[in-house]
Every structure is written in C-alpha cells, then in structure tokens.
Design a protein around this motif. Sequence first.
Motif, PDB file in Angstrom:
ATOM      1  N   SER A 209     -13.916 -29.205 136.712  1.00  0.00           N
ATOM      2  CA  SER A 209     -12.755 -30.090 136.560  1.00  0.00           C
ATOM      3  C   SER A 209     -12.796 -31.238 137.561  1.00  0.00           C
ATOM      4  N   VAL A 213     -12.697 -35.179 136.337  1.00  0.00           N
ATOM      5  CA  VAL A 213     -11.690 -36.139 136.797  1.00  0.00           C
ATOM      6  C   VAL A 213     -12.359 -37.308 137.521  1.00  0.00           C
ATOM      7  N   HIS A 217     -12.004 -41.272 136.168  1.00  0.00           N
ATOM      8  CA  HIS A 217     -11.648 -42.443 136.973  1.00  0.00           C
ATOM      9  C   HIS A 217     -12.728 -43.514 136.873  1.00  0.00           C
ATOM     10  N   LEU A 232      -9.816 -36.972 131.045  1.00  0.00           N
ATOM     11  CA  LEU A 232      -8.597 -36.522 131.712  1.00  0.00           C
ATOM     12  C   LEU A 232      -7.992 -35.332 130.969  1.00  0.00           C
ATOM     13  N   THR A 235      -9.938 -32.306 131.872  1.00  0.00           N
ATOM     14  CA  THR A 235      -9.575 -31.846 133.212  1.00  0.00           C
ATOM     15  C   THR A 235      -8.292 -31.031 133.185  1.00  0.00           C
ATOM     16  N   LEU A 288      -1.714 -34.485 136.688  1.00  0.00           N
ATOM     17  CA  LEU A 288      -2.714 -34.956 135.727  1.00  0.00           C
ATOM     18  C   LEU A 288      -2.081 -35.177 134.352  1.00  0.00           C
ATOM     19  N   SER A 312      -6.638 -37.993 141.583  1.00  0.00           N
ATOM     20  CA  SER A 312      -8.011 -37.501 141.656  1.00  0.00           C
ATOM     21  C   SER A 312      -8.327 -36.975 143.055  1.00  0.00           C
ATOM     22  N   TRP A 315      -6.724 -33.633 143.521  1.00  0.00           N
ATOM     23  CA  TRP A 315      -7.414 -32.588 142.759  1.00  0.00           C
ATOM     24  C   TRP A 315      -8.702 -32.161 143.463  1.00  0.00           C
TER      25      TRP A 315
END
Length: 336
Positions: A209, A213, A217, A232, A235, A288, A312, A315
């Motif tokens: 994940s 992510v 981005h 996304l 994720t 998210l 991000s 995460w």
Amino acid sequence: MGRDGDDSEFRFLEDADPDATSDAAESSAFEFGDGVESEDEGQDSEGESGDHGPEGHSDHGHHPVVEDWPRGVGEASWWPVVTALGAAAIYVSAALFLLGRGRNSVVGPGAGPAAFVGAVALTLFGVYGWLYHGFLAHFWTRGTDRRSARSFRWAMLAFIASEIATFGALFAYYFYIRAGTWPPANSTLPVIDLLNILVVTNTAVLVLSSVTVHFAHHALASGNRDRFQRLLAITIGLGGLFLAGQLVEYHEFINQEGFDWTSGLFGSAFFGLTGLHGLHVAFGTLLLGITYVRGRQGQFDGERDLSVALVSLYWHFVDAVWIFLVAALYAGASIY
C-alpha cells in the motif's frame, strides 16, 4: 458558509470561466495553499497586497481566518483545539473503562464506552472542521504559495513527531518487561507462533500500500489523473484488507487461544501497541478515502497536490511503525 456572490462552495476548473478563475486566483488573499507557485509569483502577490491584510490587520505572513469558527478570533482557529480535546478524551475514556472494572469500581461499567464514543465523535468533528477550512473551502479560487505549503509540511512532521512519542512510550514499556524474565511472570503467551503467515501477509499488504500511494502521487504530479485515482483506490482497499487481517488475528487470539489484553504484562503491551497502530491505519484509510472523493470531484492537479503529499507522508509513517512493531513485538517476543 459560502461568501456572497459565490455560486458554490467549491469552484472547479472545468466549470469556471478561465479568465474569471485566473482573476480570482490572482486577487485572492493567500490562505492555505494546496500547491506551490514560484517564489517570484508569491513575492509579486505579497507586494500587491501591501502591508495590511483584509480588515486592516497587519500582514505578518498570515491573514485572518475566512469564514472559520468561531468568528472574531483574528488569525487563530479553534479546530485544532477541538481535535486535541477529542483525542485527549479518548485517553480519559480508557481510564474510565479501567476504573469501571472489578468489584471496587469507581464508575459504572458503561462510563468508559460512552466516553469513548463521545471522544471519537468530538475528534472526528474537529478533524472535519480543520480539514474543511484548511484545505477544502474555496479550493480553486485561492492562491498558492511556497510558504504556506512549507508550513503545512512542518505541521505534519510535528504531528508525526508527537505520534512517535506516543508509540515510543508503549515501546519503552514493552522493552522494559522484555529485558526481564521472559515470559513475564503471570503472563500468557499464545500457543500459536506470533510471527505466523497471517502477520507476514498483513505486512506485505501494508508495504504494498505504501508503494501504491507513492506511485499515485507520482501519477498526479505527471498529470495522469486516471492512474492517480486507480492507485489511490487500490491503496484504500489494501488498508481495509490490513484491518480485516488484524481483526482475524484478534479473533484467533481472543476466542481460540484465550489471549487478550488481560493476559499479563505482555498481553497489555501487545494489544496496546497493535490496537493503537490499528487505529492509525483506520484513520489513515479515512484520510485516503477523503482524498479519493476530492479527486473524483475534480480537485488536485500537478501544482495543487499538498493534501495528497501530506496524506501519503502519514501513510508511510504508519507503514514504518508496523515494520518496527513486527520486528520488535512479533519476532522479538518469539525469541526466548
């Protein structure tokens, strides 16, 4: 809560007149930037605004909060305070839960759970107000500048530092009991291996994940919005899969092994650390999800990507904590 004359709370590029949008962006005061513009543009805009911001306030790099709550507090916002009070109330609810257990309970058994529900509601309410006024309100009609982007990044780093301190306190407790006799006296360890296939799978899911992510981005920065949305969504799905795996693990430990947070010192350390991390994963998955919905509504592009970058970063932090947790708690507790 929109201003007089605004047709909508959010103004999207595809729906707005290009000239009108450009004029609005150039004339708007710098509030909270969700992107970055060049230093020269930021300096020109500051020069045009003069030494005084709206409503006669001195311009020290900030402007009064627009349409924030409560009104009339100058440059301050109370939403971070509301969020902090809600988070503090979660710890209070945990204390009430413990005080309501046993024969000599000080409060009723329902005080802790009731306080927890109220604390979570207050925290989410504060987070909503904070995110709304910090990122959502007048997204397309406000300017962007490097200074506000740096401020938000430093704020996120400060928040992560506070989270490291929170996890650090629990890890210090675990390392203290781990340094003594192992297993600790009056503690029960699960019969099955802590470092089992489920934990390994969950770790792989969370690491994957972080990869998705990151590339989400990157896709946004490259102008590929479709790929950004797909990655996304993946994720978010991986975050939900991790939480489901942790619930399965808890079910096996509690219902099949009889190992729970009351199983001595190690039980409290194990469920305290993994439970706290699970809450962070759930919160990150929520962020998210909000980012995904905003992206579906047309927000974010290669220049206005600050929200995506901050989520991000958070995460990746959650992922790093889990890897350290697996090494120290799952693998470390199995060696004796």
